[in-house]
Design an enzyme around this catalytic site. Structure first.
Site, short mmCIF file in Angstrom:
data_model
loop_
_atom_site.label_atom_id
_atom_site.label_comp_id
_atom_site.label_asym_id
_atom_site.label_seq_id
_atom_site.Cartn_x
_atom_site.Cartn_y
_atom_site.Cartn_z
N ASN A 218 0.84 -1.20 0.00
CA ASN A 218 0.00 0.00 0.00
C ASN A 218 0.87 1.25 0.00
O ASN A 218 2.09 1.17 0.00
CB ASN A 218 -0.97 -0.03 1.19
CG ASN A 218 -0.24 -0.09 2.51
OD1 ASN A 218 0.54 0.79 2.84
ND2 ASN A 218 -0.47 -1.16 3.27
N LYS A 348 -11.97 -1.28 18.22
CA LYS A 348 -10.64 -1.88 18.39
C LYS A 348 -10.09 -1.68 19.79
O LYS A 348 -8.96 -2.08 20.06
CB LYS A 348 -9.68 -1.27 17.37
CG LYS A 348 -10.05 -1.60 15.93
CD LYS A 348 -8.88 -1.34 15.03
CE LYS A 348 -9.25 -1.59 13.59
NZ LYS A 348 -8.12 -2.13 12.83
O1 C5P Z 1 -9.19 -1.01 10.35
P1 C5P Z 1 -8.11 -0.10 9.92
O2 C5P Z 1 -7.04 -0.77 9.12
O3 C5P Z 1 -8.59 1.18 9.31
O4 C5P Z 1 -7.44 0.33 11.31
C1 C5P Z 1 -6.35 1.18 11.36
C2 C5P Z 1 -5.65 1.04 12.68
O5 C5P Z 1 -5.55 -0.30 13.07
C3 C5P Z 1 -4.23 1.53 12.59
O6 C5P Z 1 -3.87 2.03 13.85
C4 C5P Z 1 -3.47 0.28 12.22
O7 C5P Z 1 -2.11 0.34 12.58
C5 C5P Z 1 -4.20 -0.77 13.01
N1 C5P Z 1 -4.24 -2.10 12.40
C6 C5P Z 1 -3.55 -3.15 12.98
N2 C5P Z 1 -3.61 -4.39 12.43
C7 C5P Z 1 -4.36 -4.62 11.33
C8 C5P Z 1 -5.08 -3.58 10.73
C9 C5P Z 1 -4.98 -2.32 11.28
O8 C5P Z 1 -2.85 -2.94 13.97
N3 C5P Z 1 -4.41 -5.82 10.82
#
Ligand code: C5P
Length: 404
Positions: A218, A348
């Site tokens: 990404n 989360k």
């Molecule tokens: O759900 P999303 O990817 O938008 O969430 C973003 C947040 O969750 C960020 O802080 C990212 O570092 C964390 N994240 C994570 N592990 C994942 C996906 C996102 O720690 N697999």
């Protein structure tokens, strides 16, 4: 390269002298050392080296005039003066020194030197007679009295064919002096308000292999996470930075663990026991290829389907720990930023979420950003700013929330 500095902002001023060509190398070396550089040239300097050369090495347009309507409507000269952590004038000609010593502000460079509160360093370069002249000596003494730091000059063969004192120091020597001065200033200015804490930061994107040569990735540059790690270290924390592939230099005082995939990032985080603050700044891939091929996939005329399976949510698992740290996460959204981020924070288990709008040139791979910080019972809107500044505000907000 393990650079001793990151995110330090330097204005390199170039005045008119034959040594101006060496300033191109100086800019290059400062960038390699992790600094962000803007170049300002005097009119005379542009006769020696084309501004385009400096633009190419610094990656930014060069400023040459004070009253440039276009530039002033963007970062005006006062904003530029405030932006800088240090100003380095190399080469500093006899004329430039005379103007500065007398407080002239008759072009952009001299104006910046007057308007900035950042330290000003001069690397003089001139013919030995000019350097030895009582007028130049008096100007030099006056500048030192005003708090300017002189770097050199060195003695040796001169472009004019003479030998003596007046040669500009070599770019590498100037960089060493600047890096040392900036590092000293950072230590002197830092508030050790995270001393004794262990801060763990994930940063950058992950790479999820498709086969041995291809991967899903990404646009994350890692800049925000690296800035947070640097800021936490400046504030006295013990910092572990778990970074996806990134060419960014490791910030001073930070222990870096390089990983590629989400699974590796997850394992690296799990291997860390007690932590006081966890910052999930990484753009972790939500999915990985279920069964990456162990050989390079061959092209065929057919469509190709990849089965993707969900990756573990790293931040959620940290938030679920029995002895949980303070959890800071990010939300990059293209729309409905506030609503989506607020919901994500709760879902989360984050204590603080930093939301930003992405897409259309915003957010990713830029040195600056605007953030909306949301926590239980409060919020802060942080206007567009450099990621280093934002990192500072995020830790200030942490103190505000935890009231310690
Ligand atoms: O759900 P999303 O990817 O938008 O969430 C973003 C947040 O969750 C960020 O802080 C990212 O570092 C964390 N994240 C994570 N592990 C994942 C996906 C996102 O720690 N697999």
């Amino acid at each position: 390269m393990n650079a001793p500095l990151s995110n330090q902002r330097i204005i390199v001023g170039v005045s008119g002298g034959i040594a101006a060509y060496k300033a191109v190398v100086l800019v290059r070396r400062l960038i390699e050392a992790g600094c962000e550089v803007r170049v300002v040239m005097t009119e005379a300097a542009t006769r020696f080296v084309a501004p385009l050369s400096f633009q190419a090495v610094s990656g930014h347009p060069v400023r040459t005039t004070l009253l440039d309507a276009e530039a002033e409507s963007g970062m005006d000269h006062i904003a530029l003066a405030r932006w800088a952590d240090a100003v380095v004038v190399a080469p500093a000609s006899a004329n430039l020194m005379a103007r500065l010593a007398n407080g002239f502000a008759d072009d952009l460079l001299t104006t910046l030197c007057l308007a900035t509160s950042a330290p000003v360093h001069l690397a003089p370069a001139m013919n030995r007679q000019m350097w030895a002249h009582p007028a130049t000596r008096a100007n030099r003494d006056r500048l030192v009295e005003h708090g300017v730091t002189l770097l050199g000059p060195a003695a040796g063969a001169q472009a004019c064919g003479e030998t003596g004192e007046g040669r500009m120091l070599e770019p590498e020597v100037i960089v060493e002096a600047i890096v040392e001065a900036l590092a000293d200033a950072l230590v002197a200015n830092a508030r050790p308000d995270l001393a004794g804490r262990h801060v763990v930061v994930t940063a950058g994107g992950t790479r999820e292999p498709i086969d041995p040569v291809r991967f899903i990735a990404n646009r994350s540059s890692g800049r925000m996470g690296f800035a947070l790690a640097a800021e936490a270290a400046r504030r006295g924390a013990a910092v572990t930075l778990i970074a996806g592939p990134s060419a960014l230099p490791t910030p001073a005082g930070v222990e870096r663990v390089d990983v590629e995939t989400a699974a590796e990032m997850q394992a690296a985080v799990e291997s860390i026991g007690a932590m006081d603050i966890f910052v999930g700044a990484a753009a972790v891939a939500d999915y990985r290829v279920a069964a990456p091929a162990d050989h390079k996939l061959k092209k065929s005329g057919e469509t190709l389907s990849l089965e993707l399976v969900p990756n573990p949510d790293i931040i959620r698992r940290v938030a679920e720990r029995a002895e949980r740290p303070f959890v800071i996460g990010f939300a990059a959204e293209t729309d409905h930023v506030r609503e989506y981020a607020a919901a994500k924070r709760v879902a989360k288990g984050m204590d603080l979420i930093c939301a930003n709008e992405v897409g259309a040139g915003k957010g990713f791979d830029r040195p600056d950003n605007a953030l909306l910080l949301l926590w239980d019972g409060g919020e802060h809107e942080l206007p567009q700013a450099d990621k280093t500044r934002l990192a500072g505000e995020i830790f200030d907000t942490y103190h505000q929330i935890t009231q310690d």
